[in-house]
Write an enzyme that holds these catalytic residues in place. Structure first.
Site, PDB file in Angstrom:
ATOM      1  N   GLU A  88     -11.256   1.157  -2.897  1.00  0.00           N
ATOM      2  CA  GLU A  88     -10.362   1.348  -1.750  1.00  0.00           C
ATOM      3  C   GLU A  88      -9.424   1.726  -2.177  1.00  0.00           C
ATOM      4  OE1 GLU A  88      -9.738  -2.279  -0.594  1.00  0.00           O
ATOM      5  OE2 GLU A  88      -8.223  -3.221  -1.475  1.00  0.00           O
ATOM      6  N   ASP A  96       0.521  -1.325   0.103  1.00  0.00           N
ATOM      7  CA  ASP A  96       0.183   0.101   0.101  1.00  0.00           C
ATOM      8  C   ASP A  96       0.492   1.286  -0.120  1.00  0.00           C
ATOM      9  OD1 ASP A  96      -1.988  -2.131   0.133  1.00  0.00           O
ATOM     10  OD2 ASP A  96      -2.162  -1.495   2.588  1.00  0.00           O
TER      11      ASP A  96
END
Length: 502
Positions: free
Chosen positions: A189, A21
């Site tokens: 997301e 991420d």
């Protein structure tokens, strides 16, 4: 280590190891990157680069997750999820979610630290992947996603006004993008918030960690309405799920997109894509910059013409001063009493052993390289109780380890493994020892198959490494005692690692 042979280009992935991420920014002429750390501590690793292709870890923004007592044991899959990094008003801000608590903020004047204690900006279950935006009119906004496992909702992107210091919300949250209303859009997301030419941009991945794509949304206001395009997908490449990351301008008129690819046992490796703004105002990425399809490039001219260095995060360690180097992370919040600060090597006090290395708190890990590798370490055991043990493990949801343990008959070298559904470890090999130490080697091939050496004896446990919970596998050091014996100490010295970069 073999480096890229063409000095005028770089090769993806630029970090072939677990950098989950990623988010990145440019401040002046340097680039800074942060990544998820989940249950490991210290958390929020911070990297720096001068050229966007070679990155050096300079520290961590989070000493350990809170509450401290809860994270004193490994909380696999919990802790720090996808963070963002921004620079505003002279401070670096890292905003990160704990899906079981809410959104936290830490700040620092220097990205190498020290960083502030975490402040809870937005409490709530399942609020994930936050990113702030400071607008020119003085207003500040936070965008975030949702985790259905905690919040009961997902595939949504939400914007909430907050104060400029990121201390508290200032108004109601608004769902600005509903993935269920977009054909084929699932698991939206990881949003990142930007403003360009008077328009608001949300870069957000969709489709899942291993199989997703990158979407970009734009609107005339922070609250919409947003239109969207898919700007990067696997296409005809072998780069599955190329998404979730950061748009960075290089300060010289160029634009780039950093993102991950999920390589399973090796974690989420870091890629760099060229990016440009088309005549219609939308960004294009990867091969599309040169007129091709919106898919990743595997090789591209370097942003600044620099030569690419090593693509691994693996590092040797001589445990100077009896301490582990900064490339190791604990599998739980660090215990100040875990490391014995006197030599030889590093002493690691034993965790109370329930027979499963995944449950031990005093475990030091570094990410498994994304290429075939071999490592060696000297393992010794100071012990007076049968069952005490110390070793090096290839640690994921399943694990295998090699090292030393005490039995009723004396000391022995051992190789053992445990699969997630096993009730106990499977002992593969034992060798009696006349002294409580041995040089242990571990080798992983291109398919992550594991072999050990105990001194000069080779052992094939018929074990293939697998990923952990939201993280890749790790090389891990541990010491354990079934009685919690205070005198049980594992000692580790001269850790070496060689990666066959290709």
């Amino acid at each position: 280590m073999t480096l890229v042979d063409d000095a005028s280009s770089y090769r993806n992935p630029i970090i072939d190891a677990d950098v989950p991420d990623p988010d990145a920014i440019r401040v002046g002429d340097r680039f800074y990157l942060v990544a998820s750390s989940f249950h490991r501590a210290p958390g929020l690793p911070i990297f720096v680069s001068d050229d966007l292709i070679t990155w050096e870890r300079i520290g961590y923004a989070l000493e350990g997750s809170t509450p401290t007592a809860w994270f004193a044991q490994p909380r696999h899959g919990g802790g720090v999820w996808a963070p963002s990094i921004r620079h505003h008003d002279g401070l670096f801000h890292v905003v990160y979610p704990d899906p079981d608590q809410g959104v936290f903020v830490v700040t620092a004047a220097d990205p190498a630290g020290p960083w502030s204690e975490p402040h809870l900006l937005l409490p709530g279950l399942g609020i994930i992947d936050p990113c702030p935006l400071w607008d020119e009119d003085g207003r500040t906004y936070l965008v975030h996603g949702w985790a259905r496992s905690r919040a009961g909702r997902k595939n949504l992107v939400t914007v909430i006004p907050v104060d400029a210091g990121l201390r508290h919300p200032l108004g109601p949250a608004v769902d600005v993008i509903d993935g269920d209303r977009i054909e084929g859009c699932t698991t939206l997301e990881g949003p990142k918030f930007y403003k360009r030419d008077g328009e608001y941009w949300i870069f957000a991945p969709a489709g899942g960690v291993a199989t997703g794509w990158q979407s970009v949304f734009r609107a005339p206001t922070p609250f919409g309405p947003y239109e969207h395009r898919i700007t990067l997908a696997q296409g005809e490449t072998e780069v599955n799920g190329p998404h979730q990351g950061a748009w960075v301008d290089d300060g010289r008129g160029g634009d780039w997109f950093l993102h991950f690819q999920d390589r399973g046992v090796y974690g989420r490796v870091l890629h760099l894509q060229p990016m440009a703004w088309a005549a219609d105002g939308w960004p294009v990425m990867g091969a599309a910059v040169g007129g091709g399809d919106a898919q990743p490039v595997l090789r591209h001219p370097s942003p600044f013409g620099t030569t690419q260095g090593s693509r691994t995060l693996a590092r040797p360690d001589d445990f100077a001063g009896g301490r582990p180097g900064g490339h190791w992370q604990w599998e739980a919040n660090a215990d100040p009493h875990a490391v014995v600060g006197t030599g030889p090597g590093m002493g690691l006090r034993a965790s109370l052993d329930g027979g499963n290395v995944r449950t031990l708190a005093r475990v030091l890990s570094q990410n498994l390289p994304g290429q075939p590798c071999s490592a060696q370490i000297e393992v010794a055991l100071e012990s007076s109780s049968p069952g005490d043990r110390a070793g090096i493990a290839v640690l994921g949801r399943d694990y295998a380890w090699a090292g030393v343990r005490r039995t009723d008959a004396g000391m022995e070298a051992v190789v053992a493994m445990r699969f997630r559904d096993d009730q106990s470890e499977r002992v593969v090999a034992t060798i009696p020892l006349t002294e409580p130490r041995i040089r242990v080697g571990v080798r992983l091939d291109a398919d992550a198959r594991v072999r050990f050496t105990l001194g000069t004896t080779s052992v094939d446990p018929q074990f293939t490494a697998v990923e952990g919970h939201w993280v890749g596998a790790a090389l891990s050091l541990f010491s354990a005692s079934p009685y919690g014996a205070p005198d049980a100490i594992g000692r580790f010295a001269d850790f070496t690692i060689d990666v066959r970069e290709r």
